[in-house]
Design a protein around this motif. Structure first.
Motif, PDB file in Angstrom:
ATOM      1  N   ILE A 361      25.703  34.113  77.846  1.00  0.00           N
ATOM      2  CA  ILE A 361      27.148  35.048  77.667  1.00  0.00           C
ATOM      3  C   ILE A 361      26.888  36.218  77.008  1.00  0.00           C
ATOM      4  O   ILE A 361      26.259  36.303  76.105  1.00  0.00           O
ATOM      5  CB  ILE A 361      28.091  34.341  77.041  1.00  0.00           C
ATOM      6  N   ASP A 363      28.434  39.551  75.125  1.00  0.00           N
ATOM      7  CA  ASP A 363      29.617  39.340  74.722  1.00  0.00           C
ATOM      8  C   ASP A 363      29.522  41.341  74.305  1.00  0.00           C
ATOM      9  O   ASP A 363      29.181  41.991  73.855  1.00  0.00           O
ATOM     10  CB  ASP A 363      29.278  39.563  72.671  1.00  0.00           C
ATOM     11  N   LEU A 399      37.151  34.419  77.823  1.00  0.00           N
ATOM     12  CA  LEU A 399      36.025  34.303  78.285  1.00  0.00           C
ATOM     13  C   LEU A 399      35.983  34.906  80.098  1.00  0.00           C
ATOM     14  O   LEU A 399      37.108  33.986  80.716  1.00  0.00           O
ATOM     15  CB  LEU A 399      35.541  32.899  78.731  1.00  0.00           C
ATOM     16  N   PHE A 406      28.865  34.511  82.680  1.00  0.00           N
ATOM     17  CA  PHE A 406      29.724  35.047  82.297  1.00  0.00           C
ATOM     18  C   PHE A 406      29.741  36.631  81.237  1.00  0.00           C
ATOM     19  O   PHE A 406      28.984  36.341  80.548  1.00  0.00           O
ATOM     20  CB  PHE A 406      29.182  33.630  80.438  1.00  0.00           C
ATOM     21  N   THR A 408      32.667  37.824  77.532  1.00  0.00           N
ATOM     22  CA  THR A 408      33.598  37.249  76.678  1.00  0.00           C
ATOM     23  C   THR A 408      33.202  38.526  75.977  1.00  0.00           C
ATOM     24  O   THR A 408      33.184  38.896  75.583  1.00  0.00           O
ATOM     25  CB  THR A 408      32.897  36.572  75.947  1.00  0.00           C
TER      26      THR A 408
END
Length: 657
Positions: A361, A363, A399, A406, A408
């Motif tokens: 994921i 960031d 998200l 993905f 976030t």
């Protein structure tokens, strides 16, 4: 003969170029449909052939040697060629089959048509038009191939009649509504068939079926508990007072049969405590005369629906700090629900540390500028954006799933929200796909980002899927619609939003106007709830703004006892009139959202329940809110010609008096 053999509903469409029946293809589609529906059952070709002969689909003199017994025809090829997919709703082999409870629906409809008491007892038990799903075929001369006659007839009964007198010649009234609104859709022959069907139901002797028979059908088919008929109300029967009805869907749309008085009066404000600080008083409620000609141009108020009226309580305590009286007594009749009510608490996604470490994921708060540019470029090419607010280490994060990746960032990061706003702003094509929209609305509204289109899979499924599917989990929804057995993890579920959205969007195109209106109202209420979904800025609570949701209502956390945070205070309005139904506070909340008052003013809806609505406002908004309430109710009464409306105003905070 095999009891699972049925005549395929599309057989009348399967013809040759000369218009005669194509027996080979009819045989082939029955054989393949049966083997698909019952893969573990053995079925001989001769049994299929004999079944079609026995039912006179294939002529008696048609020879065995003229049939290719190895031939199979897929349903898909028939639908593609003859454009008859709506007929699949009549076919027991189809996943679209609607007539599984056709006989039971007819019995319940006949029971409702037979008497005013029967109709009200069914409504009291929770039976609605959405429970009626069966279809009847119509002639090929009509623009539609099937008609949900049972649902339309019960929808009429559910919304229009207000006394036993309205059930006189009820089949003629229903047919009048059908004919007036479907002159160019259905043929005269179709109207005659439907009229005969309804007439036969009205002649049905309801005494042949006891309450126990009706209760068995209600429980087995719709999981509703039916006990006994409601006692007759002589006052209602002799002095009917018809209230505003909701719009009627589909073939009955546009039919209005109200006979309503034309006068409104609103109760004046009570005096305030002389020892309290002065405040600008609420505008004096006006009386709108019967012959008034100037009508305010708020036409959308015409379709405000109204819930059932509660009986007033005579034991009201006076309080000089209260602008108007309000009854705090619990009404056991009003809160009584179905024996097995459908309830759903708000959904919160949680990402564990284990899931975070296992998944890749990105960031967005810690990556370099070049990676942000690549992300925005991919986002530009992702008009349909799967996204959710998730909880990570007791904090909320945004998200999203973009180009199989993905991303976030912290949900309180206003700078990043504002940075991606141009890529997700409301348009015909750009929208966020989520399951439940409340948290998304909350954080968008928290940053004053109101112009984003959100497509809620859950709200749409509530409208497009049968009522028995209401409240199913997202995992069950994915399994039902796209046959994916997802784990209970947002990382497994979010990528499936694309396909789920496409299926629900297609289903949404096929639903009627009433369902479309219901979804619009659900979205408006979701926006109102979203503004206060995490209520910490207004009052202290360990829960969200709503504790749970039912198909018809919400259970709000705020009950009037919590202390409101400065600079806000709470004010409640309770509506009543001398009629069978009450002004809909829920519809008033929808009106506030439609006119963007919650976005442009420091006004927030704390709770909505039946005939009451509670706001959190600042001191400077008080006069504006009072003015709006008088204006909206006045316009509603004039446009809909309703009986008199009383507005009781209750200030729930002592600090402003």
């Amino acid at each position: 003969m095999n009891k699972k053999l049925f005549i395929p509903a599309c057989h009348k469409f399967i013809t040759k170029k000369d218009g005669t029946a194509n027996f080979q293809r009819i045989y082939g589609v029955l054989k393949s449909a049966y083997s698909t529906k019952y893969p573990n059952n053995t079925l001989s070709s001769e049994e299929v052939f004999d079944f079609l002969k026995l039912n006179q689909i294939i002529p008696y003199d048609f020879l065995h040697q003229d049939m290719d017994f190895d031939y199979q025809e897929l349903c898909f090829s028939i639908i593609t060629q003859y454009k008859c997919n709506s007929i699949c709703q009549l076919c027991p082999y189809s996943s679209l089959y609607k007539n599984i409870y056709e006989n039971e629906e007819s019995i319940l409809l006949a029971y409702a048509l037979s008497s005013w008491n029967h109709l009200n007892s069914l409504k009291k038990a929770g039976l609605t038009c959405r429970h009626f799903r069966s279809m009847i075929p119509v002639s090929d001369k009509s623009k539609v191939l099937v008609v949900p006659l049972n649902r339309l007839a019960y929808e009429y009964l559910e919304t229009v009649p207000s006394s036993a007198n309205d059930l006189l010649s009820i089949e003629h009234k229903i047919m009048t509504a059908l004919k007036q609104n479907n002159k160019n859709k259905l043929s005269n022959a179709d109207f005659e068939i439907m009229h005969k069907y309804l007439t036969n139901l009205t002649k049905f002797d309801a005494k042949k079926f006891s309450d126990e028979n009706v209760a068995e059908i209600m429980n087995r088919c719709f999981q509703l508990e039916y006990t006994k008929k409601i006692a007759s109300n002589s006052a209602t029967a002799t002095n009917p007072s018809i209230a505003i009805v909701s719009p009627i869907e589909g073939l009955l749309a546009g039919k209005s049969q109200e006979h309503i008085s034309k006068k409104i009066s609103q109760s004046p404000d009570k005096g305030k405590n002389s020892n309290t600080p002065a405040k600008q008083p609420s505008p004096t409620p006006k009386e709108y005369p019967q012959d008034r000609k100037e009508v305010p141009p708020k036409s959308e108020l015409k379709n405000i629906s109204t819930p059932q009226k509660k009986q007033p309580d005579s034991s009201i305590k006076k309080n000089p700090k209260i602008l108007s009286v309000y009854n705090h007594q619990n009404n056991t009749e009003a809160v009584r629900s179905m024996p097995m009510p459908l309830k759903r608490p708000p959904k919160t996604w949680v990402l564990s540390e284990q899931e975070l470490s296992a998944a890749h994921i990105i960031d967005l708060e810690i990556v370099e500028a070049l990676r942000i540019e690549l992300f925005l470029f991919d986002l530009l090419q992702t008009p349909i954006l799967p996204a959710e607010i998730v909880e990570i280490k007791n904090e909320y994060w945004y998200l999203m799933y973009v180009k199989e990746q993905f991303y976030t960032f912290h949900a309180d990061n206003f700078a990043l929200f504002k940075h991606i706003l141009p890529y997700i702003s409301r348009s015909k094509v750009r929208k966020i796909i989520c399951y439940e929209p409340y948290l998304l609305y909350y954080f968008l509204f928290k940053h004053n980002l109101y112009y984003v289109s959100i497509f809620s899979l859950r709200l749409t499924a509530d409208i497009c899927l049968p009522i028995h599917n209401w409240g199913i989990s997202i995992e069950s929804l994915l399994n039902t619609l796209i046959h994916i057995h997802a784990k209970d993890s947002i990382l497994d579920i979010l990528p499936a939003y694309y396909q789920t959205y496409r299926i629900l969007d297609k289903k949404l195109e096929k639903v009627g106007t009433t369902q479309q209106d219901m979804l619009f109202q659900k979205i408006c209420l979701a926006r109102a709830i979203g503004k206060i979904f995490i209520p910490s800025n207004y009052y202290s609570s360990e829960s969200y703004a709503i504790l749970e949701e039912t198909p018809e209502d919400y259970v709000f956390t705020y009950d009037g006892t919590q202390k409101i945070q400065a600079p806000y205070y709470s004010i409640r309005y309770v509506f009543s009139w001398d009629a069978e139904k009450l002004f809909s506070a829920k519809s008033l909340a929808i009106w506030f959202i439609k006119n963007k008052l919650l976005e442009t003013h420091k006004i927030t809806i704390l709770a909505v329940k039946e005939n009451q609505i509670t706001f959190a406002i600042t001191n400077e908004e008080y006069s504006f809110l009072c003015s709006i309430m008088n204006q909206v109710i006045g316009q509603y009464v004039i446009l809909n010609k309703t009986p008199s409306v009383n507005i009781d105003e209750i200030i729930l905070d002592d600090k402003i008096l």
